[in-house]
Motif scaffolding. Sequence first.
Motif, PDB file in Angstrom:
ATOM      1  N   PRO A 138       0.813  -1.224   0.000  1.00 20.14           N
ATOM      2  CA  PRO A 138       0.000   0.000   0.000  1.00 20.14           C
ATOM      3  C   PRO A 138       0.844   1.270   0.000  1.00 20.14           C
ATOM      4  O   PRO A 138       0.553   2.220  -0.741  1.00 20.14           O
ATOM      5  N   ARG A 139       1.918   1.294   0.807  1.00 18.44           N
ATOM      6  CA  ARG A 139       2.757   2.490   0.820  1.00 18.44           C
ATOM      7  C   ARG A 139       3.623   2.584  -0.440  1.00 18.44           C
ATOM      8  O   ARG A 139       3.912   3.699  -0.907  1.00 18.44           O
ATOM      9  N   ARG A 140       4.022   1.457  -1.005  1.00 10.42           N
ATOM     10  CA  ARG A 140       4.736   1.502  -2.285  1.00 10.42           C
ATOM     11  C   ARG A 140       3.832   2.078  -3.371  1.00 10.42           C
ATOM     12  O   ARG A 140       4.282   2.851  -4.226  1.00 10.42           O
ATOM     13  N   LEU A 141       2.552   1.709  -3.335  1.00 10.71           N
ATOM     14  CA  LEU A 141       1.611   2.241  -4.309  1.00 10.71           C
ATOM     15  C   LEU A 141       1.441   3.751  -4.128  1.00 10.71           C
ATOM     16  O   LEU A 141       1.363   4.506  -5.118  1.00 10.71           O
ATOM     17  N   GLY A 165      -1.924  14.203  -0.295  1.00  6.46           N
ATOM     18  CA  GLY A 165      -2.473  12.894  -0.644  1.00  6.46           C
ATOM     19  C   GLY A 165      -1.842  11.776   0.150  1.00  6.46           C
ATOM     20  O   GLY A 165      -2.513  10.815   0.543  1.00  6.46           O
ATOM     21  N   GLY A 166      -0.531  11.894   0.405  1.00  9.93           N
ATOM     22  CA  GLY A 166       0.145  10.888   1.230  1.00  9.93           C
ATOM     23  C   GLY A 166      -0.406  10.855   2.641  1.00  9.93           C
ATOM     24  O   GLY A 166      -0.613   9.776   3.219  1.00  9.93           O
ATOM     25  N   LEU A 171      -3.770   7.932   6.571  1.00  4.29           N
ATOM     26  CA  LEU A 171      -4.916   7.839   7.467  1.00  4.29           C
ATOM     27  C   LEU A 171      -5.887   6.759   7.013  1.00  4.29           C
ATOM     28  O   LEU A 171      -6.424   5.992   7.825  1.00  4.29           O
ATOM     29  N   ALA A 172      -6.126   6.671   5.693  1.00  7.55           N
ATOM     30  CA  ALA A 172      -7.074   5.684   5.178  1.00  7.55           C
ATOM     31  C   ALA A 172      -6.563   4.260   5.349  1.00  7.55           C
ATOM     32  O   ALA A 172      -7.320   3.337   5.653  1.00  7.55           O
ATOM     33  N   LEU A 173      -5.245   4.099   5.185  1.00  7.85           N
ATOM     34  CA  LEU A 173      -4.662   2.760   5.288  1.00  7.85           C
ATOM     35  C   LEU A 173      -4.397   2.347   6.724  1.00  7.85           C
ATOM     36  O   LEU A 173      -4.154   1.172   6.999  1.00  7.85           O
ATOM     37  N   GLY A 174      -4.413   3.332   7.611  1.00  2.34           N
ATOM     38  CA  GLY A 174      -4.103   3.014   9.007  1.00  2.34           C
ATOM     39  C   GLY A 174      -2.642   2.723   9.228  1.00  2.34           C
ATOM     40  O   GLY A 174      -2.269   2.089  10.217  1.00  2.34           O
ATOM     41  N   ALA A 175      -1.774   3.187   8.287  1.00  2.96           N
ATOM     42  CA  ALA A 175      -0.338   2.977   8.462  1.00  2.96           C
ATOM     43  C   ALA A 175       0.122   3.743   9.688  1.00  2.96           C
ATOM     44  O   ALA A 175      -0.421   4.780  10.040  1.00  2.96           O
ATOM     45  N   ALA A 328      -0.674   9.513   9.589  1.00  4.81           N
ATOM     46  CA  ALA A 328      -0.522  10.517   8.534  1.00  4.81           C
ATOM     47  C   ALA A 328       0.947  10.690   8.176  1.00  4.81           C
ATOM     48  O   ALA A 328       1.307  10.823   6.996  1.00  4.81           O
ATOM     49  N   LEU A 329       1.815  10.676   9.188  1.00  2.00           N
ATOM     50  CA  LEU A 329       3.249  10.804   8.928  1.00  2.00           C
ATOM     51  C   LEU A 329       3.759   9.649   8.081  1.00  2.00           C
ATOM     52  O   LEU A 329       4.583   9.836   7.175  1.00  2.00           O
ATOM     53  N   ALA A 330       3.287   8.426   8.353  1.00  2.00           N
ATOM     54  CA  ALA A 330       3.717   7.273   7.567  1.00  2.00           C
ATOM     55  C   ALA A 330       3.324   7.432   6.103  1.00  2.00           C
ATOM     56  O   ALA A 330       4.085   7.106   5.184  1.00  2.00           O
ATOM     57  N   GLY A 331       2.112   7.961   5.857  1.00  5.11           N
ATOM     58  CA  GLY A 331       1.693   8.213   4.486  1.00  5.11           C
ATOM     59  C   GLY A 331       2.500   9.314   3.828  1.00  5.11           C
ATOM     60  O   GLY A 331       2.855   9.224   2.641  1.00  5.11           O
ATOM     61  N   ILE A 332       2.816  10.363   4.568  1.00  2.00           N
ATOM     62  CA  ILE A 332       3.647  11.451   4.030  1.00  2.00           C
ATOM     63  C   ILE A 332       5.028  10.932   3.668  1.00  2.00           C
ATOM     64  O   ILE A 332       5.590  11.276   2.617  1.00  2.00           O
ATOM     65  N   ASN A 333       5.593  10.081   4.518  1.00  2.00           N
ATOM     66  CA  ASN A 333       6.912   9.528   4.225  1.00  2.00           C
ATOM     67  C   ASN A 333       6.901   8.700   2.949  1.00  2.00           C
ATOM     68  O   ASN A 333       7.860   8.722   2.169  1.00  2.00           O
ATOM     69  N   ALA A 334       5.829   7.954   2.714  1.00  2.00           N
ATOM     70  CA  ALA A 334       5.711   7.196   1.462  1.00  2.00           C
ATOM     71  C   ALA A 334       5.628   8.150   0.273  1.00  2.00           C
ATOM     72  O   ALA A 334       6.241   7.915  -0.776  1.00  2.00           O
TER      73      ALA A 334
END
Length: 391
Positions: A138-141, A165-166, A171-175, A328-334
């Motif tokens: 999911p984060r690679r995508l 968007g990240g 948040l949506a993925l719960g990463a 949210a930070l995990a998504g931003i990092n991706a």
Amino acid sequence: MSAVRETFVAFLRLGLTAFGGPVAHLACFREEFVHRRRWLSDAAYADLVALCQFLPGPASSQVGLALGLQRAGYRGALAAWCGFTLPSAILLILFALGLAEFGQSLPHGLLAGLKSVAVAVVAQAVWGMGRSLCPDWPRRLLALLGAALLLAWPGVAGQLTVIAGGALGGLALGAAVPAAGPERLAASISRRGALLWLTLFVAGLFGLPWLATTFAAPALALVDAFYRAGALVFGGGHVVLPLLQTAMNDLGRGDSASFLAGYGVAQAVPGPLFTFAAFLGAAGGTTPNGWAGGLLALLAIFAPAFLLVAGALPFWDALRANARARAALAGINAAVVGILLAALYDPVWTGAIHGPRELALAAVALAALTWGRQPPWRVVAGCALAGALLL
């Protein structure tokens, strides 16, 4: 020895010897200030690193500012920044002045070699950050979608959209990233003082573009461009590359050859990679340039780092406990990996690789960095020499 002087001397030694990028710098800080000088515990240092990775800006420089701030207050933060940052900034300004004076007489292949090594350095950063920040599909995508969007929609607006968007994707993925340790950070700043610094950060982010547009002053435009680059980049280090490229184009200073050559040299000097801003400010064909432009760009790109660290320290204990903020930070990092992947193609690859020889040199440099584990300064010097002889 006073605390301020002790802080400056300690960071000056690191500013002269700390090669290898942010990860290596953080390891040097840990050895120097946790184990050798015992300024803080290992747990407190880990918490400090977690805070600075949470914030946009240059993580290793922000850790240095926080260490100086905790050791000797605001003067300690200034001493830490000067000691760690000025050596590499001065070297890069001197290189910019030399390139402007003697660039036409330099061998074409030398600059081509420096541009080729930039491809290798950014490719290594993409791979390393991708492995640590995108451990699942999911984060690679998210990273791949971010890269595709940015290639289709380059510029600051596209970069901000990718970062936003990240955050929503995380948040949506719960990463999530792991919560920090239980030890509290000692903050010598009151919450009221922290709110003042955060207000100044936001005022700079929105006020500088208005001032630059209203007064049409080149110096204000330069400060605005580099302030935004320092304020909006997550991941630090190499990720600032596309923002700086955009800034140079907006200022009418877009020269791909000198940009990538300076970026290559920035790998060969100690200290933070954000000092590349000093090269760009000094190398511009329009005023302000030279020493004035270099120092102005340097101060502008690092100003958000101080404002964010000073503003966030008193609130970190509450923020780190928020699972949604960490997701949210995990998504931003991706998304940051995607931004860097887009930069690897344009401007790095498109500006450096024009034939099989440049490609071969970049591949050799990447192998030396990744599998040979050679220090960046040695690879940069080798590529510059190989380029002068072969390209």
